[in-house]
Design an enzyme around this catalytic site. Structure first.
Site, PDB file in Angstrom:
ATOM      1  N   GLU A 170      -4.034  -7.082   5.571  1.00 31.99           N
ATOM      2  CA  GLU A 170      -3.118  -6.036   5.737  1.00 31.99           C
ATOM      3  C   GLU A 170      -2.189  -6.162   6.772  1.00 31.99           C
ATOM      4  O   GLU A 170      -2.567  -6.955   7.866  1.00 31.99           O
ATOM      5  CB  GLU A 170      -4.076  -4.717   6.254  1.00 31.99           C
ATOM      6  CG  GLU A 170      -3.299  -3.383   6.521  1.00 31.99           C
ATOM      7  CD  GLU A 170      -4.063  -2.393   7.147  1.00 31.99           C
ATOM      8  OE1 GLU A 170      -3.846  -1.253   6.756  1.00 31.99           O
ATOM      9  OE2 GLU A 170      -5.462  -2.746   7.490  1.00 31.99           O
ATOM     10  N   TYR A 177      -2.896  11.701   6.244  1.00 32.35           N
ATOM     11  CA  TYR A 177      -3.345  10.356   6.848  1.00 32.35           C
ATOM     12  C   TYR A 177      -2.150   9.191   6.388  1.00 32.35           C
ATOM     13  O   TYR A 177      -1.864   9.171   5.185  1.00 32.35           O
ATOM     14  CB  TYR A 177      -4.440   9.883   6.293  1.00 32.35           C
ATOM     15  CG  TYR A 177      -4.807   8.474   6.599  1.00 32.35           C
ATOM     16  CD1 TYR A 177      -4.762   8.054   7.830  1.00 32.35           C
ATOM     17  CD2 TYR A 177      -4.589   7.680   5.622  1.00 32.35           C
ATOM     18  CE1 TYR A 177      -4.965   6.324   8.127  1.00 32.35           C
ATOM     19  CE2 TYR A 177      -4.563   6.123   5.660  1.00 32.35           C
ATOM     20  CZ  TYR A 177      -4.879   5.726   7.050  1.00 32.35           C
ATOM     21  OH  TYR A 177      -4.945   4.283   7.098  1.00 32.35           O
ATOM     22  N   ARG A 210       0.966  -1.172   0.033  1.00 30.77           N
ATOM     23  CA  ARG A 210       0.211   0.041  -0.062  1.00 30.77           C
ATOM     24  C   ARG A 210       0.861   1.302   0.010  1.00 30.77           C
ATOM     25  O   ARG A 210       1.773   1.380   0.841  1.00 30.77           O
ATOM     26  CB  ARG A 210      -0.789  -0.186   1.101  1.00 30.77           C
ATOM     27  CG  ARG A 210      -1.967   1.094   1.321  1.00 30.77           C
ATOM     28  CD  ARG A 210      -2.868   1.058   2.493  1.00 30.77           C
ATOM     29  NE  ARG A 210      -2.005   2.019   3.443  1.00 30.77           N
ATOM     30  CZ  ARG A 210      -2.607   2.447   4.528  1.00 30.77           C
ATOM     31  NH1 ARG A 210      -3.886   2.106   4.990  1.00 30.77           N
ATOM     32  NH2 ARG A 210      -2.058   3.198   5.313  1.00 30.77           N
ATOM     33  N   HIS A 214      -8.938   6.921   2.685  1.00 27.85           N
ATOM     34  CA  HIS A 214      -9.485   7.238   3.996  1.00 27.85           C
ATOM     35  C   HIS A 214     -10.604   7.956   4.093  1.00 27.85           C
ATOM     36  O   HIS A 214     -10.904   8.761   4.842  1.00 27.85           O
ATOM     37  CB  HIS A 214      -8.620   7.722   4.927  1.00 27.85           C
ATOM     38  CG  HIS A 214      -8.550   7.230   6.167  1.00 27.85           C
ATOM     39  ND1 HIS A 214      -8.930   8.110   7.347  1.00 27.85           N
ATOM     40  CD2 HIS A 214      -8.029   6.084   6.732  1.00 27.85           C
ATOM     41  CE1 HIS A 214      -8.957   7.021   8.350  1.00 27.85           C
ATOM     42  NE2 HIS A 214      -8.421   5.969   8.238  1.00 27.85           N
ATOM     43  N   ASP A 254      -4.959   3.852   0.043  1.00 34.00           N
ATOM     44  CA  ASP A 254      -6.190   3.990   1.036  1.00 34.00           C
ATOM     45  C   ASP A 254      -6.584   5.627   0.866  1.00 34.00           C
ATOM     46  O   ASP A 254      -5.585   6.452   1.424  1.00 34.00           O
ATOM     47  CB  ASP A 254      -5.856   3.656   2.555  1.00 34.00           C
ATOM     48  CG  ASP A 254      -7.020   3.961   3.308  1.00 34.00           C
ATOM     49  OD1 ASP A 254      -7.984   4.371   3.233  1.00 34.00           O
ATOM     50  OD2 ASP A 254      -6.832   3.367   4.754  1.00 34.00           O
ATOM     51  N   ASP A 284      -3.678  -0.662  15.776  1.00 36.66           N
ATOM     52  CA  ASP A 284      -4.353  -0.618  17.319  1.00 36.66           C
ATOM     53  C   ASP A 284      -5.197  -1.848  17.441  1.00 36.66           C
ATOM     54  O   ASP A 284      -6.271  -1.728  18.007  1.00 36.66           O
ATOM     55  CB  ASP A 284      -5.356   0.755  16.903  1.00 36.66           C
ATOM     56  CG  ASP A 284      -5.898   1.024  15.785  1.00 36.66           C
ATOM     57  OD1 ASP A 284      -6.414  -0.067  15.120  1.00 36.66           O
ATOM     58  OD2 ASP A 284      -6.587   2.009  15.670  1.00 36.66           O
ATOM     59  N   ARG A 286     -13.427  -5.397   4.371  1.00 37.88           N
ATOM     60  CA  ARG A 286     -12.465  -5.322   5.152  1.00 37.88           C
ATOM     61  C   ARG A 286     -12.763  -5.123   6.760  1.00 37.88           C
ATOM     62  O   ARG A 286     -12.076  -4.584   7.567  1.00 37.88           O
ATOM     63  CB  ARG A 286     -11.586  -3.991   4.754  1.00 37.88           C
ATOM     64  CG  ARG A 286     -11.236  -3.767   3.371  1.00 37.88           C
ATOM     65  CD  ARG A 286     -10.053  -2.950   3.085  1.00 37.88           C
ATOM     66  NE  ARG A 286      -8.705  -3.395   3.980  1.00 37.88           N
ATOM     67  CZ  ARG A 286      -8.498  -2.596   4.840  1.00 37.88           C
ATOM     68  NH1 ARG A 286      -9.063  -1.656   5.638  1.00 37.88           N
ATOM     69  NH2 ARG A 286      -7.222  -3.139   5.718  1.00 37.88           N
ATOM     70  N   TRP A 311     -12.803  11.597   8.897  1.00 36.61           N
ATOM     71  CA  TRP A 311     -11.693  10.937   9.445  1.00 36.61           C
ATOM     72  C   TRP A 311     -11.951   9.303   8.901  1.00 36.61           C
ATOM     73  O   TRP A 311     -11.041   8.874   8.162  1.00 36.61           O
ATOM     74  CB  TRP A 311     -11.510  11.311  10.721  1.00 36.61           C
ATOM     75  CG  TRP A 311     -10.516  10.033  11.296  1.00 36.61           C
ATOM     76  CD1 TRP A 311     -10.688   8.927  12.152  1.00 36.61           C
ATOM     77  CD2 TRP A 311      -8.903   9.963  10.922  1.00 36.61           C
ATOM     78  NE1 TRP A 311      -9.427   8.190  12.170  1.00 36.61           N
ATOM     79  CE2 TRP A 311      -8.406   9.029  11.817  1.00 36.61           C
ATOM     80  CE3 TRP A 311      -8.318  11.026  10.295  1.00 36.61           C
ATOM     81  CZ2 TRP A 311      -7.347   8.467  11.691  1.00 36.61           C
ATOM     82  CZ3 TRP A 311      -7.038  10.665  10.301  1.00 36.61           C
ATOM     83  CH2 TRP A 311      -6.354   9.631  11.008  1.00 36.61           C
ATOM     84  N   GLU A 337      -8.910   1.677  -1.406  1.00 38.72           N
ATOM     85  CA  GLU A 337      -9.566   1.379   0.021  1.00 38.72           C
ATOM     86  C   GLU A 337     -10.318   2.818   0.373  1.00 38.72           C
ATOM     87  O   GLU A 337      -9.830   3.703   0.317  1.00 38.72           O
ATOM     88  CB  GLU A 337      -8.545   0.992   0.768  1.00 38.72           C
ATOM     89  CG  GLU A 337      -9.042   0.844   2.455  1.00 38.72           C
ATOM     90  CD  GLU A 337      -8.071   0.630   3.425  1.00 38.72           C
ATOM     91  OE1 GLU A 337      -8.327   0.611   4.400  1.00 38.72           O
ATOM     92  OE2 GLU A 337      -6.774   0.156   2.926  1.00 38.72           O
ATOM     93  N   GLU A 365     -13.621  -1.232   7.289  1.00 41.10           N
ATOM     94  CA  GLU A 365     -12.861  -1.386   8.515  1.00 41.10           C
ATOM     95  C   GLU A 365     -13.654  -0.978   9.812  1.00 41.10           C
ATOM     96  O   GLU A 365     -13.126  -1.133  10.984  1.00 41.10           O
ATOM     97  CB  GLU A 365     -11.361  -0.915   8.505  1.00 41.10           C
ATOM     98  CG  GLU A 365     -11.276   0.667   8.180  1.00 41.10           C
ATOM     99  CD  GLU A 365     -10.087   1.119   7.996  1.00 41.10           C
ATOM    100  OE1 GLU A 365      -9.406   2.347   8.795  1.00 41.10           O
ATOM    101  OE2 GLU A 365      -9.203   0.811   7.077  1.00 41.10           O
TER     102      GLU A 365
END
Length: 405
Positions: A341, A159, A147, A214, A212, A318, A285, A405, A238, A264
């Site tokens: 990922e 980001y 990525r 985001h 991504d 995280d 995802r 975000w 993504e 996600e």
């Protein structure tokens, strides 16, 4: 085999993790991940005050009934806090069942569909050249899918690119409040196509490239980006746009053949039902920790399979090593698995707390035959890394408008 005790641990070996340990009267125990970035204590409290009292004395083998009890048996369904708590209990029960059967969890799901789990790594850079140099390093390490995220010229932070900051804790400084980041779609477009044009020119077509967004773009902007990136043959784009309105992806889909991935932040199959059944995406995802555990992800994978959608579980830092282990068992089983990922197995601090039996070779993870999830948790080591309140950043447009975000 009855549930005798359930413990909840919140520790911070670089990132905050919420770990659940379910202990049975036969002294077999299982581990689960309940981490919800920026809301860790909310999940820990929900577990301790609301779920755990209802589970003591129940048969630990009744995974399905317990999942339905925790989800269907309450009035307030879904939600990130609720589903992360359910997920942790569910993972721990699968871990227990595997240990009791002396089999890895993937065998209980139906066995292997592949010999190893393919990964994509992250190349993040301050400039296009720096991003591509990091890409080359990952290729040399054996990764076949990468990525690419590059800082956007003219923005203070981008980001995925933290500059000289190691993590979001450092961005917050001494005041644990959400940092704020600027966003400009125009400046982003000025960079992103050039990034992939240079990547293909430098590395050719034998490496999978991903990106991504985001969720920073409106659907028609995402459609434009997907079309512009078609010549560079991305494995997937993504989070091109927010899909709370799942019809948004109809706009994107009708304009581009670039494969699309999302999920996600989803907590249940209902968040992605229309995207999957209408084949508006190519990869789903969802993460085991955030969408109800192994039981729930197995259902989502099966539903996606009949609509030609592959799985590509979220793998951010995280999510704890317990979640990563759960993903590996799902990935090695799922016939429609796409890619996982990967941001590493953690740092030297988390390695003291979480011990796993996974091995990395040529951009793939190989699973052992260890029973259960194949991961252990050191309670004493965890005590050395107390919880630190933390937030993800808030995104704003250059005029100050709060953005996605």
């Amino acid at each position: 085999m009855k549930i005798k005790e359930i413990k909840v641990f919140v520790c911070s070996p670089g990132r905050n993790f919420v770990t659940v340990k379910v202990i049975t009267d036969s002294d077999i125990y299982g581990l689960g991940d309940a981490t919800l970035n920026g809301r860790e204590i909310a999940v820990a409290t929900y577990l301790e005050e609301h779920l755990i009292p209802c589970l003591i004395g129940r048969n630990a083998h009744d995974i399905e009934d317990i999942w339905q009890y925790l989800y269907r048996g309450v009035y307030w369904r879904k939600g990130a806090v609720n589903m992360a708590a359910i997920a942790a209990i569910d993972m721990a029960l699968w871990d227990i069942k595997g240990k009791a059967a002396n089999m890895p969890v993937y065998q209980l799901l139906g066995g292997k569909s592949r010999r190893a789990v393919g990964l994509y790594a992250h190349a993040n850079g301050d400039t296009i050249e720096n991003t591509l140099d990091k890409t080359e390093e990952l290729i040399d390490q054996g990764f076949k899918a990468i990525r690419l995220q590059c800082a956007v010229p003219g923005l203070n932070v981008t980001y995925g690119v933290l500059g000289d900051k190691a993590d979001y804790f450092e961005l917050q400084g001494n005041r644990p409040l959400p940092p704020e980041e600027e966003w400009s779609t125009q400046k982003y477009f000025n960079m992103v196509v050039d990034l992939f044009a240079q990547a293909r020119a430098r590395f050719g077509n034998n490496i999978h490239l991903l990106h991504d967004v985001h969720s920073r773009l409106m659907p028609i902007e995402s459609a434009r980006l997907g079309k512009l990136l078609e010549p560079y043959n991305l494995l997937f784009l993504e989070d091109a746009s927010i899909a709370e309105n799942q019809d948004s992806y109809k706009v994107i889909r009708q304009h581009t053949t670039t494969p699309l991935a999302i999920g996600e932040t989803y907590n249940t199959i209902w968040d992605c039902k229309e995207l999957i059944q209408n084949q508006l995406i190519d990869y789903i995802r969802v993460a085991a920790t955030h969408a109800g555990g192994i039981t729930a992800l197995r259902r989502i994978a099966d539903f996606a399979s009949i609509h030609n959608v592959k799985t590509a579980p979220h793998g951010a830092p995280d999510l704890s090593p317990v979640c990563f282990a759960a993903h590996m068992h799902l990935n090695i089983w799922a016939p429609n698995f796409g890619i996982q990922e990967f941001v590493g197995f953690g740092n030297e601090h988390s390695a003291r707390i979480f011990q796993h039996t996974l091995t990395l070779e040529n951009g793939m993870v190989f699973l052992s035959d260890a029973p259960g999830l194949g991961i252990e948790f050191d309670e004493e080591a965890a005590k050395e890394y107390p919880y630190k309140r933390s937030y993800l950043p808030v995104s704003r447009l250059e005029d100050g408008t709060v953005w996605h975000w």
